[in-house]
Design an enzyme around this catalytic site. Structure first.
Site, short mmCIF file in Angstrom:
data_model
loop_
_atom_site.label_atom_id
_atom_site.label_comp_id
_atom_site.label_asym_id
_atom_site.label_seq_id
_atom_site.Cartn_x
_atom_site.Cartn_y
_atom_site.Cartn_z
N ASP A 1 3.64 0.49 12.64
CA ASP A 1 4.55 1.06 13.63
C ASP A 1 3.83 1.38 14.94
OD1 ASP A 1 6.52 1.10 11.61
OD2 ASP A 1 5.87 3.08 10.93
N TYR B 1 -3.74 2.82 3.05
CA TYR B 1 -3.54 3.52 4.31
C TYR B 1 -4.16 4.90 4.22
CZ TYR B 1 -0.12 0.33 6.49
OH TYR B 1 0.50 -0.75 7.08
#
Length: 245
Positions: A53, A110
């Protein structure tokens, strides 16, 4: 055609995510512009492994690249990095077989990073700087609710109409909390994640750890018996850390 796997690092602060968009600076757009400049209008295609994002960083993004010619890889790598803007670097280019599928990875890792020390202007782009106190034990308690197989629709940016094309049932292999030098790292491991999924999970867990919501409300939201919660952790704390094939 010739096929290559790019390993890419980037500071996502100044970009609108990975995926190419009209009139927006994106990582994919900048990589494709660099390839165009270096290859002088040769035909190519670029497919990213993970659509990070806006504002999200990467240490180990992968991209599948199709080229109509076979470049000298060291010179090609140097040329691309010279053409790329500050904040993006291709660290490795390696040949791959035509049947390689960059999105068919075994696991993605992540890291969501939180600064527990005094805010530092040289680190602000890479850590959440919380303006409230929270309980780390409660944070971990809430995070563990999301490990395993769940319908993550309420912890994603998906809309109802998107469910026909995107499966919201996913498996999170593990979520680990560790503290290093006054930095709190939340490590997520899974085969894949949905848009905003990690940030919404972290946002809800932090809200519980700060006394802003209840564990029962998070559980009900995960089970889809409660509407989506209004918590979304800031993008600067999130980094795509590793992709394994």
């Amino acid at each position: 055609m010739n096929y290559y796997l790019f390993t890419i690092q980037y500071d996502g602060t100044d970009f609108c995510g990975w995926a190419k968009q009209t009139k927006q600076r994106t990582i994919q757009g900048e990589v494709e512009t660099a390839i165009s400049q270096v290859t002088r209008n040769a035909q190519f295609r670029v497919v990213g492994a993970s659509k990070t994002d806006a504002g999200v960083h990467a240490v180990d993004q992968k991209a599948w690249v199709e080229l109509e010619f076979s470049p000298n890889l060291p010179g090609f790598l140097n040329g691309l990095n010279s053409a790329l803007p500050v904040g993006i670097k291709i660290t490795k280019i390696e040949p791959i077989k035509p049947e390689f599928r960059v999105r068919n990875c075994q696991q993605k890792t992540y890291h969501y990073q939180i600064n527990l020390d005094t805010p530092n202007v040289f680190e602000n782009r890479y850590y959440l700087q919380p303006k409230f106190k929270f309980d780390q034990n409660k944070l971990n308690e809430a995070l563990q609710l999301f490990v395993g197989t769940h319908d993550f629709f309420n912890f994603s940016g998906l809309k109802e109409f998107e469910l026909a094309a995107i499966n919201s049932i996913r498996i999170i292999d593990s979520i680990r909390l560790k503290e290093e030098q006054k930095k709190l790292i939340i490590e997520f491991k899974a085969k894949g994640f949905i848009r905003y999924q990690i940030r919404m999970i972290v946002g809800a867990a932090l809200a519980y750890a700060a006394g802003k919501t209840s564990l029962n409300k998070i559980i009900a939201t995960l089970k889809r018996t409660h509407e989506k919660l209004p918590f979304l952790a800031n993008p600067e704390g999130l980094t795509l850390f590793a992709i394994e094939y």
